[in-house]
Scaffold this active site. Structure first.
Site, PDB file in Angstrom:
ATOM      1  N   ASP A  83      13.392  49.109 -16.671  1.00 51.21           N
ATOM      2  CA  ASP A  83      12.514  49.210 -15.771  1.00 51.21           C
ATOM      3  C   ASP A  83      13.060  48.354 -14.436  1.00 51.21           C
ATOM      4  OD1 ASP A  83      10.033  49.803 -14.360  1.00 51.21           O
ATOM      5  OD2 ASP A  83       9.508  47.623 -14.966  1.00 51.21           O
ATOM      6  N   ASP A  85      10.265  47.198 -11.337  1.00 54.71           N
ATOM      7  CA  ASP A  85       9.426  46.342 -10.891  1.00 54.71           C
ATOM      8  C   ASP A  85       8.830  45.312 -11.831  1.00 54.71           C
ATOM      9  OD1 ASP A  85       9.438  47.018  -7.876  1.00 54.71           O
ATOM     10  OD2 ASP A  85       8.253  49.009  -8.584  1.00 54.71           O
TER      11      ASP A  85
END
EC number: 3.1.3.5
Length: 331
Positions: A83, A85
């Protein structure tokens, strides 16, 4: 004393010694097993990064087994699925929240004050739902679609200019996690595929890692990319929406990418939400997968759930130290 008596005494003594030795061996075995089922294991004991209070591991024996498999496979078998963020980027710095890719736009001068207020209201409403421990992923799903669609519609109304995005990123408070240079550079050096799977805005994400000097050729980004008209004005978003809880579907759509990496059967997965756990679902031939989860918010309510689903949970940890220490062993 006759020979029979001597032999009998010898047998008793021998049995006693055997019992004693057997007891020592058994005690050693029990001690070893206890140690294995405790918090520390041999490999983890040698890694100071694992001794930090931010590191939580439910099953150290399993983690050791996976790391041993990753080490044995080496660079040739490894790939990274991550991922972006709050996983590669920081959640906070000096007590202040750092922006996500969406927040970088929301906080920028490209947005009117009225639009900013509307975006903030949406965030306040839907972020609480996103991290609510009482709701299932299925229950959260429609709200995430609603949030993203409303936010994207507001951004389209603003007529954002493509040529302003680099400046917006430069002026933002976005920060990558400590140790990011080592992380990206080492993976690039060994040509390890890095798949960044983000529910953020792809154009902003790419600009962040480009400005940080780590957008190497081994990195592939899958995210929500902006669609601009011939004048460079935002008119929409490309492809299907990616949000925090539909990464399973997105992973399956990227099976062609993963097929090209059929020999890269060992995975290190990094995420910060329950939705990130499905990012490797498009990989058909997983041999070993180590799931590292960053828990940034609602720690007391979510820690147990995270420890049940991630192999390693990093609580309020703004570094890539643990991942880097594992890569150091593998590469």
């Amino acid at each position: 004393m006759d020979r029979a008596a001597v032999a009998k005494m010898g047998a008793v003594a021998s049995a006693s010694v055997c019992a004693l030795v057997g007891g020592v061996v058994l005690a050693q075995y029990i001690f070893t097993m206890k140690k294995k089922t405790g918090r520390k294991t041999k490999i983890i004991e040698m890694m100071p990064e694992f001794q930090k209070k931010t590191v939580h591991i439910k099953d150290p024996g399993r983690v050791e087994e996976i790391i041993c498999g990753l080490i044995k496979g080496g660079a040739a078998k490894l790939q990274i699925i991550t991922d972006f963020d709050m996983t590669l980027s920081r959640f906070s710095y000096n007590g202040k929240r750092c922006p996500t890719c969406h927040n970088i736009i929301d906080n920028s001068k490209l947005i009117t004050e009225e639009c900013r207020k509307k975006l903030l209201q949406l965030k306040e409403t839907y972020y609480a739902i996103e991290i609510d421990p009482a709701l299932t992923i299925e229950e959260k799903y429609p709200y995430m679609v609603e949030w993203y669609n409303k936010s994207h519609a507001l951004l389209i109304e603003q007529g954002l200019q493509k040529d302003k995005l680099a400046e917006v990123v430069r002026e933002s408070d976005v920060m990558l996690k400590e140790g990011y240079e080592n992380f990206f550079d080492k993976l690039s050096e060994h040509n390890i595929p890095v798949f960044i799977f983000s529910a953020g805005i792809g154009d902003i994400l790419e600009e962040v890692i480009h400005q940080a000097g780590v957008y190497h050729s081994n990195v592939k980004v899958v995210s929500n990319f902006m669609d601009f008209d011939e004048n460079g004005i935002l008119k929409g978003f490309k492809g299907e929406l990616i949000h925090v809880y539909n990464k399973h579907d997105g992973a399956l759509k990227n099976t062609e990418y993963f097929k090209q990496l059929k020999d890269n059967s060992n995975i290190i997965l990094l995420g910060d939400s329950q939705g990130d756990l499905s990012m490797a679902d498009g990989v058909a031939n997983v041999e070993h997968i180590l799931k590292i989860g960053y828990l940034n918010d609602k720690v007391d309510e979510l820690l147990e759930k995270y420890m049940d689903s991630y192999d390693i949970v990093l609580v309020k940890d703004e570094s890539l130290e643990v991942a880097n220490s594992i890569l150091q062993k593998i590469l």
